[in-house]
Design a protein around this motif. Structure first.
Motif, PDB file in Angstrom:
ATOM      1  N   LEU A 124     -32.212 -30.692  -2.605  1.00  0.00           N
ATOM      2  CA  LEU A 124     -33.089 -31.485  -1.755  1.00  0.00           C
ATOM      3  C   LEU A 124     -33.752 -32.582  -2.580  1.00  0.00           C
ATOM      4  CD1 LEU A 124     -34.041 -31.333   1.237  1.00  0.00           C
ATOM      5  CD2 LEU A 124     -36.024 -30.063   0.422  1.00  0.00           C
ATOM      6  N   ASP A 125     -33.474 -33.842  -2.255  1.00  0.00           N
ATOM      7  CA  ASP A 125     -34.120 -34.939  -2.961  1.00  0.00           C
ATOM      8  C   ASP A 125     -35.470 -35.264  -2.300  1.00  0.00           C
ATOM      9  OD1 ASP A 125     -33.557 -36.407  -0.654  1.00  0.00           O
ATOM     10  OD2 ASP A 125     -32.190 -37.800  -1.638  1.00  0.00           O
ATOM     11  N   TYR A 126     -36.145 -36.263  -2.837  1.00  0.00           N
ATOM     12  CA  TYR A 126     -37.483 -36.620  -2.345  1.00  0.00           C
ATOM     13  C   TYR A 126     -37.483 -36.939  -0.851  1.00  0.00           C
ATOM     14  CZ  TYR A 126     -41.924 -39.072  -1.954  1.00  0.00           C
ATOM     15  OH  TYR A 126     -43.175 -39.470  -1.568  1.00  0.00           O
ATOM     16  N   PHE A 127     -36.513 -37.735  -0.418  1.00  0.00           N
ATOM     17  CA  PHE A 127     -36.479 -38.127   0.990  1.00  0.00           C
ATOM     18  C   PHE A 127     -36.071 -36.955   1.877  1.00  0.00           C
ATOM     19  CE2 PHE A 127     -36.182 -42.061  -1.410  1.00  0.00           C
ATOM     20  CZ  PHE A 127     -37.271 -42.734  -0.872  1.00  0.00           C
ATOM     21  N   LEU A 129     -37.019 -33.893   1.173  1.00  0.00           N
ATOM     22  CA  LEU A 129     -38.286 -33.168   1.244  1.00  0.00           C
ATOM     23  C   LEU A 129     -39.164 -33.757   2.337  1.00  0.00           C
ATOM     24  CD1 LEU A 129     -40.430 -31.167   0.027  1.00  0.00           C
ATOM     25  CD2 LEU A 129     -41.060 -33.023  -1.535  1.00  0.00           C
ATOM     26  N   CYS A 130     -39.267 -35.078   2.355  1.00  0.00           N
ATOM     27  CA  CYS A 130     -40.065 -35.750   3.392  1.00  0.00           C
ATOM     28  C   CYS A 130     -39.531 -35.433   4.780  1.00  0.00           C
ATOM     29  CB  CYS A 130     -40.059 -37.267   3.166  1.00  0.00           C
ATOM     30  SG  CYS A 130     -40.844 -37.789   1.645  1.00  0.00           S
ATOM     31  N   SER A 131     -38.224 -35.519   4.936  1.00  0.00           N
ATOM     32  CA  SER A 131     -37.594 -35.257   6.224  1.00  0.00           C
ATOM     33  C   SER A 131     -37.816 -33.807   6.663  1.00  0.00           C
ATOM     34  CB  SER A 131     -36.101 -35.560   6.139  1.00  0.00           C
ATOM     35  OG  SER A 131     -35.473 -35.296   7.360  1.00  0.00           O
ATOM     36  N   SER A 132     -37.679 -32.876   5.726  1.00  0.00           N
ATOM     37  CA  SER A 132     -37.863 -31.456   6.043  1.00  0.00           C
ATOM     38  C   SER A 132     -39.275 -31.152   6.543  1.00  0.00           C
ATOM     39  CB  SER A 132     -37.577 -30.592   4.823  1.00  0.00           C
ATOM     40  OG  SER A 132     -36.231 -30.699   4.455  1.00  0.00           O
ATOM     41  N   LEU A 133     -40.237 -31.909   6.050  1.00  0.00           N
ATOM     42  CA  LEU A 133     -41.636 -31.679   6.439  1.00  0.00           C
ATOM     43  C   LEU A 133     -42.126 -32.698   7.471  1.00  0.00           C
ATOM     44  CD1 LEU A 133     -43.100 -30.725   2.957  1.00  0.00           C
ATOM     45  CD2 LEU A 133     -42.582 -29.218   4.882  1.00  0.00           C
ATOM     46  N   ASN A 134     -41.195 -33.494   8.010  1.00  0.00           N
ATOM     47  CA  ASN A 134     -41.528 -34.508   9.011  1.00  0.00           C
ATOM     48  C   ASN A 134     -42.653 -35.421   8.507  1.00  0.00           C
ATOM     49  OD1 ASN A 134     -41.052 -35.814  11.430  1.00  0.00           O
ATOM     50  ND2 ASN A 134     -42.617 -34.638  12.517  1.00  0.00           N
ATOM     51  N   SER A 135     -42.505 -35.854   7.262  1.00  0.00           N
ATOM     52  CA  SER A 135     -43.508 -36.700   6.622  1.00  0.00           C
ATOM     53  C   SER A 135     -42.905 -38.035   6.245  1.00  0.00           C
ATOM     54  CB  SER A 135     -44.032 -36.010   5.350  1.00  0.00           C
ATOM     55  OG  SER A 135     -44.830 -36.890   4.589  1.00  0.00           O
ATOM     56  N   SER A 136     -43.731 -39.051   6.255  1.00  0.00           N
ATOM     57  CA  SER A 136     -43.291 -40.329   5.700  1.00  0.00           C
ATOM     58  C   SER A 136     -43.303 -40.210   4.174  1.00  0.00           C
ATOM     59  CB  SER A 136     -44.236 -41.450   6.142  1.00  0.00           C
ATOM     60  OG  SER A 136     -45.495 -41.285   5.514  1.00  0.00           O
ATOM     61  N   PRO A 137     -42.459 -40.973   3.496  1.00  0.00           N
ATOM     62  CA  PRO A 137     -42.477 -40.947   2.032  1.00  0.00           C
ATOM     63  C   PRO A 137     -43.841 -41.330   1.459  1.00  0.00           C
ATOM     64  CG  PRO A 137     -40.480 -41.993   2.811  1.00  0.00           C
ATOM     65  CD  PRO A 137     -41.358 -41.782   4.015  1.00  0.00           C
ATOM     66  N   GLU A 138     -44.521 -42.257   2.110  1.00  0.00           N
ATOM     67  CA  GLU A 138     -45.829 -42.699   1.634  1.00  0.00           C
ATOM     68  C   GLU A 138     -46.878 -41.603   1.751  1.00  0.00           C
ATOM     69  OE1 GLU A 138     -43.284 -46.067   2.796  1.00  0.00           O
ATOM     70  OE2 GLU A 138     -43.906 -44.269   3.848  1.00  0.00           O
ATOM     71  N   LEU A 139     -46.888 -40.879   2.867  1.00  0.00           N
ATOM     72  CA  LEU A 139     -47.826 -39.765   3.021  1.00  0.00           C
ATOM     73  C   LEU A 139     -47.516 -38.682   1.988  1.00  0.00           C
ATOM     74  CD1 LEU A 139     -50.188 -38.677   4.814  1.00  0.00           C
ATOM     75  CD2 LEU A 139     -48.438 -37.394   6.053  1.00  0.00           C
TER      76      LEU A 139
END
Length: 167
Positions: A124-127, A129-139
């Protein structure tokens, strides 16, 4: 102390959802289509607190803005009595109150344990991780910064963006 404040709210209200927390706190939340650039604002009038969120935002953005405005209410309540707190650019690093509200939103919306569990997955890369948690990369950047400031080691793959919702 910002993380501690979010944890108190989560424990007291049994949710991370800023809309549910504000409802239980009797904060009046509405949407407005009056301004194209303004993401949200909060103010106090006649002992009542109001949060207005742009109707032009996606549901994900509305939740982030709601959490950000709740951060202002919890952390900067005395300033609400003087003038509305308006946010046309979230994730600002220039203004200390905006920076604090951003950290508040990240700590409210993203759980430390969820991040800890997901980063164990080497695929799991950074993006992802963001997608898995329904988060924007900035948040997510603000959350990882919060975790780092509290002594946990996380790699910050991108700079904290000050203008991400202005796009």
């Amino acid at each position: 102390y910002i993380y501690t404040e979010t944890q108190k709210l989560i424990k007291k209200f049994g949710t991370r959802d800023p809309f549910k927390i504000m409802d239980q706190m009797h904060i009046i939340v509405g949407e407005t289509s009056r301004y194209k650039r303004l993401k949200g604002y909060c103010f106090m009038s006649c002992q009542s607190i109001y949060v207005m969120i742009s109707s032009f935002l996606s549901e994900e953005e509305k939740k982030i803005v709601a959490a950000h405005e709740l951060g202002h209410i919890i952390l900067h309540r005395s300033q609400l009595k003087m003038a509305p707190m308006k946010d046309d650019t979230l994730y600002s690093m220039m203004d200390n109150t905006e920076y604090q509200a951003n950290l508040f939103a990240a700590d409210l919306l993203l759980d430390d344990t969820d991040i800890s569990d997901l980063v164990q997955n080497e695929d799991l890369d950074y993006f992802g991780l963001c997608s898995s948690l329904n988060s924007s990369p900035e948040l997510m950047s603000f959350k990882l910064y919060s975790l780092t400031k509290r002594g946990q080691a996380y790699h910050m793959p991108m700079e904290i963006q000050s203008n991400f919702l202005a796009k």
